[in-house]
Design a protein around this motif. Structure first.
Motif, PDB file in Angstrom:
ATOM      1  N   GLU A  86       0.972  -0.935   0.038  1.00 22.28           N
ATOM      2  CA  GLU A  86      -0.151   0.095  -0.213  1.00 22.28           C
ATOM      3  C   GLU A  86       0.394   1.507   0.020  1.00 22.28           C
ATOM      4  N   GLY A  87       0.757   2.382  -0.834  1.00 26.62           N
ATOM      5  CA  GLY A  87       1.344   3.626  -0.865  1.00 26.62           C
ATOM      6  C   GLY A  87       2.936   3.120  -1.626  1.00 26.62           C
ATOM      7  N   GLY A  88       3.035   2.243  -1.933  1.00 22.65           N
ATOM      8  CA  GLY A  88       4.464   1.406  -2.229  1.00 22.65           C
ATOM      9  C   GLY A  88       4.785   1.572  -4.158  1.00 22.65           C
ATOM     10  N   ASP A  89       5.591   1.915  -4.074  1.00 21.04           N
ATOM     11  CA  ASP A  89       5.650   1.739  -5.581  1.00 21.04           C
ATOM     12  C   ASP A  89       6.555   0.313  -5.952  1.00 21.04           C
ATOM     13  N   GLY A  90       7.372  -0.071  -5.433  1.00 19.66           N
ATOM     14  CA  GLY A  90       7.469  -1.243  -5.584  1.00 19.66           C
ATOM     15  C   GLY A  90       6.529  -3.066  -5.544  1.00 19.66           C
ATOM     16  N   LEU A 156      25.538  -8.923   1.438  1.00 23.75           N
ATOM     17  CA  LEU A 156      25.419  -8.802   2.402  1.00 23.75           C
ATOM     18  C   LEU A 156      24.499 -10.023   3.249  1.00 23.75           C
ATOM     19  N   GLN A 157      25.463  -9.988   4.574  1.00 23.65           N
ATOM     20  CA  GLN A 157      24.594 -11.624   5.423  1.00 23.65           C
ATOM     21  C   GLN A 157      24.380 -10.899   6.340  1.00 23.65           C
ATOM     22  N   ALA A 158      23.671 -11.575   7.194  1.00 28.42           N
ATOM     23  CA  ALA A 158      23.028 -11.665   8.671  1.00 28.42           C
ATOM     24  C   ALA A 158      22.053 -11.993   9.275  1.00 28.42           C
ATOM     25  N   ARG A 159      21.868 -12.300  10.997  1.00 29.53           N
ATOM     26  CA  ARG A 159      21.094 -13.103  11.592  1.00 29.53           C
ATOM     27  C   ARG A 159      20.216 -12.557  11.647  1.00 29.53           C
ATOM     28  N   GLY A 160      18.524 -12.766  10.568  1.00 26.39           N
ATOM     29  CA  GLY A 160      17.544 -12.351  11.406  1.00 26.39           C
ATOM     30  C   GLY A 160      17.456 -11.192  10.449  1.00 26.39           C
ATOM     31  N   LEU A 161      16.058 -10.572   9.864  1.00 25.12           N
ATOM     32  CA  LEU A 161      15.732 -10.119   9.887  1.00 25.12           C
ATOM     33  C   LEU A 161      14.617  -9.056  10.168  1.00 25.12           C
ATOM     34  N   TRP A 162      13.979  -8.211  10.344  1.00 25.16           N
ATOM     35  CA  TRP A 162      12.563  -7.429  10.197  1.00 25.16           C
ATOM     36  C   TRP A 162      12.426  -6.235   9.266  1.00 25.16           C
ATOM     37  N   ALA A 163      11.293  -6.243   8.430  1.00 18.44           N
ATOM     38  CA  ALA A 163      11.192  -5.526   6.904  1.00 18.44           C
ATOM     39  C   ALA A 163       9.748  -5.014   6.795  1.00 18.44           C
ATOM     40  N   ASP A 164       9.456  -3.506   5.975  1.00 18.36           N
ATOM     41  CA  ASP A 164       8.550  -3.657   6.312  1.00 18.36           C
ATOM     42  C   ASP A 164       8.218  -3.040   5.049  1.00 18.36           C
ATOM     43  N   LEU A 165       7.834  -3.727   3.898  1.00 18.51           N
ATOM     44  CA  LEU A 165       7.393  -3.448   2.619  1.00 18.51           C
ATOM     45  C   LEU A 165       6.377  -2.347   2.017  1.00 18.51           C
ATOM     46  N   ASN A 166       5.632  -1.897   2.638  1.00 19.04           N
ATOM     47  CA  ASN A 166       5.178  -0.276   2.346  1.00 19.04           C
ATOM     48  C   ASN A 166       5.973   1.141   2.962  1.00 19.04           C
ATOM     49  N   THR A 167       6.819   0.939   3.735  1.00 16.61           N
ATOM     50  CA  THR A 167       7.502   1.821   3.490  1.00 16.61           C
ATOM     51  C   THR A 167       9.406   1.353   3.196  1.00 16.61           C
TER      52      THR A 167
END
Length: 183
Positions: A86-90, A156-167
């Motif tokens: 919502e509201g995102g271009d992606g 990049l590599q990491a353990r764990g992710l949090w992502a908000d696709l709207n923003t």
């Protein structure tokens, strides 16, 4: 009289043998209870989901889907989700080998999960992980598994992710390492 008695005993023996055989083969078979059987199965599924204002917010494809109405659970084989935040271009494409949709809101994906930005201008292009959870109402995806992400000029590599696709906001949790390419 002896022939009739012998024929009767033979028939009785055959009937007992067939009955005994059916008991033995029947006990080896597992009978599924109605609770474990899906309400319906779809193959080569393709569907679209719209929000309350009629805007397309997701397209879903899967090789197979099993729906369990009483548990509000849908299981997918090789699901592919196209998400329009919502509201995102992606536009985001999320695919894996297996997935579950719980309560028509919580998507759990496992085995070779790949998140791809469809828009070429997105700085983050792909994310690879083994497990991913996505709340389809808030468009927030999370994982505690190792991730590998690739962008236009970095890996990049990491353990764990949090992502908000709207923003388009992403937070990496732990063990972050990155390689940048200077142009």
């Amino acid at each position: 009289m002896k022939r009739e008695l012998l024929a009767g005993l033979l028939l009785l023996t055959m009937a007992a043998g067939l009955y005994w055989r059916s008991l033995n083969t029947g006990s080896d078979q597992t009978v599924l209870s109605p609770e474990t059987e899906p309400d319906f199965i779809a193959r080569s599924l393709r569907t679209r989901a719209y929000d309350s204002s009629g805007r397309l917010n997701a397209e879903i494809a899967a090789d197979q889907m099993q729906h369990f109405q009483d548990d509000a659970l849908t299981e997918f084989a090789r699901p592919v989700y196209l998400l329009y935040p919502e509201g995102g271009d992606g536009v985001w494409k999320i695919q894996s080998e297996a997935g579950q949709l719980q309560q028509n809101r919580y998507l759990l994906l496992e085995q070779e999960v790949v998140v791809t930005a469809i828009e070429p201008g997105e700085p983050l292009q792909t994310i690879h992980t083994d497990q991913l959870a996505l709340d389809l109402e808030t468009m927030v995806m999370t994982t505690e598994s190792m991730i590998r992400a690739e962008g236009n000029t970095f890996t990049l590599q990491a353990r764990g992710l949090w992502a908000d696709l709207n923003t388009n906001r992403i937070e990496l949790k732990d063990r972050v390492s990155a390689t940048y390419e200077v142009q």
